[in-house]
Scaffold this motif. Sequence first.
Motif, PDB file in Angstrom:
ATOM      1  N   ALA A 293       0.872  -1.147  -0.006  1.00  0.00           N
ATOM      2  CA  ALA A 293       0.023  -0.069  -0.024  1.00  0.00           C
ATOM      3  C   ALA A 293       0.739   1.261  -0.034  1.00  0.00           C
ATOM      4  N   SER A 294       0.508   2.499  -0.425  1.00  0.00           N
ATOM      5  CA  SER A 294       0.957   3.763  -0.224  1.00  0.00           C
ATOM      6  C   SER A 294       0.405   4.634   0.813  1.00  0.00           C
ATOM      7  N   LEU A 295       1.034   5.196   1.610  1.00  0.00           N
ATOM      8  CA  LEU A 295       0.564   6.249   2.577  1.00  0.00           C
ATOM      9  C   LEU A 295       1.023   7.423   2.472  1.00  0.00           C
ATOM     10  N   GLU A 296       0.154   8.276   2.333  1.00  0.00           N
ATOM     11  CA  GLU A 296       0.271   9.801   2.113  1.00  0.00           C
ATOM     12  C   GLU A 296      -0.197  10.475   3.216  1.00  0.00           C
ATOM     13  N   ILE A 297       0.435  11.554   3.711  1.00  0.00           N
ATOM     14  CA  ILE A 297       0.000  12.469   4.985  1.00  0.00           C
ATOM     15  C   ILE A 297      -0.076  13.826   4.384  1.00  0.00           C
ATOM     16  N   GLU A 298      -1.325  14.400   4.252  1.00  0.00           N
ATOM     17  CA  GLU A 298      -1.278  15.860   3.807  1.00  0.00           C
ATOM     18  C   GLU A 298      -1.669  16.864   5.176  1.00  0.00           C
ATOM     19  N   SER A 299      -0.746  17.861   5.169  1.00  0.00           N
ATOM     20  CA  SER A 299      -1.133  18.501   6.358  1.00  0.00           C
ATOM     21  C   SER A 299      -0.726  19.956   6.229  1.00  0.00           C
ATOM     22  N   SER A 300      -1.048  20.920   6.901  1.00  0.00           N
ATOM     23  CA  SER A 300      -0.558  22.396   6.964  1.00  0.00           C
ATOM     24  C   SER A 300      -0.959  22.966   8.197  1.00  0.00           C
ATOM     25  N   PRO A 301      -0.083  23.712   8.606  1.00  0.00           N
ATOM     26  CA  PRO A 301      -0.272  24.481   9.981  1.00  0.00           C
ATOM     27  C   PRO A 301      -1.759  25.058  10.440  1.00  0.00           C
ATOM     28  N   GLY A 303      -4.412  23.742   9.585  1.00  0.00           N
ATOM     29  CA  GLY A 303      -5.514  23.316   8.563  1.00  0.00           C
ATOM     30  C   GLY A 303      -5.926  21.889   8.677  1.00  0.00           C
ATOM     31  N   GLY A 304      -5.382  21.313   9.876  1.00  0.00           N
ATOM     32  CA  GLY A 304      -5.682  19.740   9.843  1.00  0.00           C
ATOM     33  C   GLY A 304      -4.729  18.940   9.213  1.00  0.00           C
ATOM     34  N   THR A 305      -5.193  17.618   9.328  1.00  0.00           N
ATOM     35  CA  THR A 305      -4.120  16.495   8.887  1.00  0.00           C
ATOM     36  C   THR A 305      -4.964  15.379   8.065  1.00  0.00           C
ATOM     37  N   ARG A 306      -4.618  14.984   7.147  1.00  0.00           N
ATOM     38  CA  ARG A 306      -5.451  13.959   6.446  1.00  0.00           C
ATOM     39  C   ARG A 306      -4.405  12.962   6.115  1.00  0.00           C
ATOM     40  N   VAL A 307      -4.776  11.780   6.637  1.00  0.00           N
ATOM     41  CA  VAL A 307      -3.964  10.580   6.109  1.00  0.00           C
ATOM     42  C   VAL A 307      -4.659   9.923   5.169  1.00  0.00           C
ATOM     43  N   LEU A 308      -4.112   9.384   4.377  1.00  0.00           N
ATOM     44  CA  LEU A 308      -4.668   8.344   3.253  1.00  0.00           C
ATOM     45  C   LEU A 308      -3.943   7.426   2.943  1.00  0.00           C
ATOM     46  N   LEU A 309      -4.321   6.130   3.051  1.00  0.00           N
ATOM     47  CA  LEU A 309      -4.145   4.696   2.643  1.00  0.00           C
ATOM     48  C   LEU A 309      -4.452   3.920   1.643  1.00  0.00           C
ATOM     49  N   SER A 310      -3.931   3.864   0.751  1.00  0.00           N
ATOM     50  CA  SER A 310      -4.434   3.250  -0.608  1.00  0.00           C
ATOM     51  C   SER A 310      -3.794   1.743  -0.553  1.00  0.00           C
ATOM     52  N   VAL A 311      -4.835   0.942  -0.675  1.00  0.00           N
ATOM     53  CA  VAL A 311      -4.431  -0.512  -0.285  1.00  0.00           C
ATOM     54  C   VAL A 311      -5.090  -1.262  -1.519  1.00  0.00           C
ATOM     55  N   PRO A 312      -4.222  -1.974  -2.243  1.00  0.00           N
ATOM     56  CA  PRO A 312      -4.660  -2.744  -3.359  1.00  0.00           C
ATOM     57  C   PRO A 312      -5.321  -3.816  -3.134  1.00  0.00           C
ATOM     58  N   THR A 313      -6.199  -4.746  -3.827  1.00  0.00           N
ATOM     59  CA  THR A 313      -6.551  -6.018  -3.633  1.00  0.00           C
ATOM     60  C   THR A 313      -5.615  -7.016  -3.841  1.00  0.00           C
ATOM     61  N   ALA A 314      -5.789  -7.967  -3.307  1.00  0.00           N
ATOM     62  CA  ALA A 314      -4.881  -9.014  -3.524  1.00  0.00           C
ATOM     63  C   ALA A 314      -4.423  -9.404  -4.951  1.00  0.00           C
ATOM     64  N   GLY A 315      -2.926  -9.217  -5.255  1.00  0.00           N
ATOM     65  CA  GLY A 315      -2.451  -9.384  -6.609  1.00  0.00           C
ATOM     66  C   GLY A 315      -2.322  -8.285  -7.121  1.00  0.00           C
ATOM     67  N   ASP A 316      -2.852  -7.155  -7.010  1.00  0.00           N
ATOM     68  CA  ASP A 316      -2.730  -5.810  -7.676  1.00  0.00           C
ATOM     69  C   ASP A 316      -1.606  -4.869  -7.137  1.00  0.00           C
ATOM     70  N   GLU A 317      -1.196  -4.148  -7.877  1.00  0.00           N
ATOM     71  CA  GLU A 317      -0.242  -3.155  -7.421  1.00  0.00           C
ATOM     72  C   GLU A 317      -1.079  -1.915  -6.735  1.00  0.00           C
ATOM     73  N   PRO A 318      -0.467  -1.109  -6.018  1.00  0.00           N
ATOM     74  CA  PRO A 318      -1.063   0.131  -5.412  1.00  0.00           C
ATOM     75  C   PRO A 318      -1.555   1.148  -6.523  1.00  0.00           C
ATOM     76  N   ALA A 319      -2.729   1.533  -6.457  1.00  0.00           N
ATOM     77  CA  ALA A 319      -3.407   2.389  -7.455  1.00  0.00           C
ATOM     78  C   ALA A 319      -2.841   3.809  -7.469  1.00  0.00           C
ATOM     79  N   GLU A 320      -2.323   4.366  -8.415  1.00  0.00           N
ATOM     80  CA  GLU A 320      -1.627   5.612  -8.392  1.00  0.00           C
ATOM     81  C   GLU A 320      -3.211   6.628  -8.087  1.00  0.00           C
ATOM     82  N   GLU A 321      -4.241   6.499  -8.590  1.00  0.00           N
ATOM     83  CA  GLU A 321      -5.389   7.192  -8.595  1.00  0.00           C
ATOM     84  C   GLU A 321      -5.980   7.157  -7.234  1.00  0.00           C
ATOM     85  N   GLY A 322      -5.531   6.525  -6.309  1.00  0.00           N
ATOM     86  CA  GLY A 322      -6.097   6.376  -4.854  1.00  0.00           C
ATOM     87  C   GLY A 322      -6.021   7.816  -4.249  1.00  0.00           C
ATOM     88  N   ALA A 323      -5.189   8.650  -4.266  1.00  0.00           N
ATOM     89  CA  ALA A 323      -5.389   9.665  -3.507  1.00  0.00           C
ATOM     90  C   ALA A 323      -6.311  10.615  -4.255  1.00  0.00           C
TER      91      ALA A 323
END
Length: 336
Positions: A293-301, A303-323
Amino acid sequence: MSLFWRIFGLNAVVLGAATALLLWAPVTVSVPVLLTEAVVLVGGLAVMLVANAALLRIGLAPLDRLTRLMTTVDLLRPGQRLPVAGQGGVAELIRAFNDMLDRLEAERAASSARVLSAQEAERRRIAQELHDEVGQSMTAVLLELKRAADRVPDGELRADLLHAQETTRESLDEVRRIARRLRPGVLEDLGLVSALTALAGDFATHTGLVVRRRFDTGLPPLDRERELVLYRVAQEGLTNAARHADAEHVELGLRRTAGGVVLSVADDGRGVGLAREGAGIRGMRERALLVGASLEIESSPGGGTRVLLSVPTAGDEPAEEGAEEAGRPGKESGTA
């Protein structure tokens, strides 16, 4: 071409060009040196130095890129590689560095998998002991206190026994809550959505946060390991929002994408800004690596924090469009 011959060749080109200019250019040197001749010589030297510096910078640019990558590389963010072009010493050095990163990332992923597996097993053992040993002992104490309170008449002693009974009941509830956090039985019995719903409700009850849930319907089937990673990242994200963000509202989302699912935890707190990532965030990154999976953390002073975890289904690669998918509106399933 090796680094030695590369530098030698660059210097030879500059010196050869200077020699050719001296041979064929109409330039002479008098004794004593005239001012115009000195200006020509100093200008020629300056041109040679500038040309040599420019050629050396071009020739050594791959080493500069390698140095920058070596100082910034993070094994929890895999895929950082330098392009390799041609042959020679510099190309072999970059290729060896890329191969070393491949081995280190594979070893890091394998060791993290063993550590997290052992951690989950230990959590299950502790949760079981809390439920079977501590929970049963406190239940017995609670029953004894109830019988004692029923046998004594109204008065100060009975009030004290009732107070002790209530304190024991609260402690028993806390032990059960800790056991549920250590071993999410709801996840094993009822699935991911039910487990996240229970988690949101538990955090809303014990922290005062307003937790809004937005879960898509028709989520793809996920194996147990991926569901556990999603649950643990959601748990850590809510914990960070409650402990460190000074947030009042949190949105917990689970959305379907073309290649899997995206979990999002967004709060309205103060944000992490430029603060260094702590053990909690790095732990989330390690869990994400276990399932590709790919983990992205978006934050600004402020402006709060946003955690995004893109998890592929079994056998797939992480999707670029997840975020991108995570930002699309989903079905709101409730507020805790």
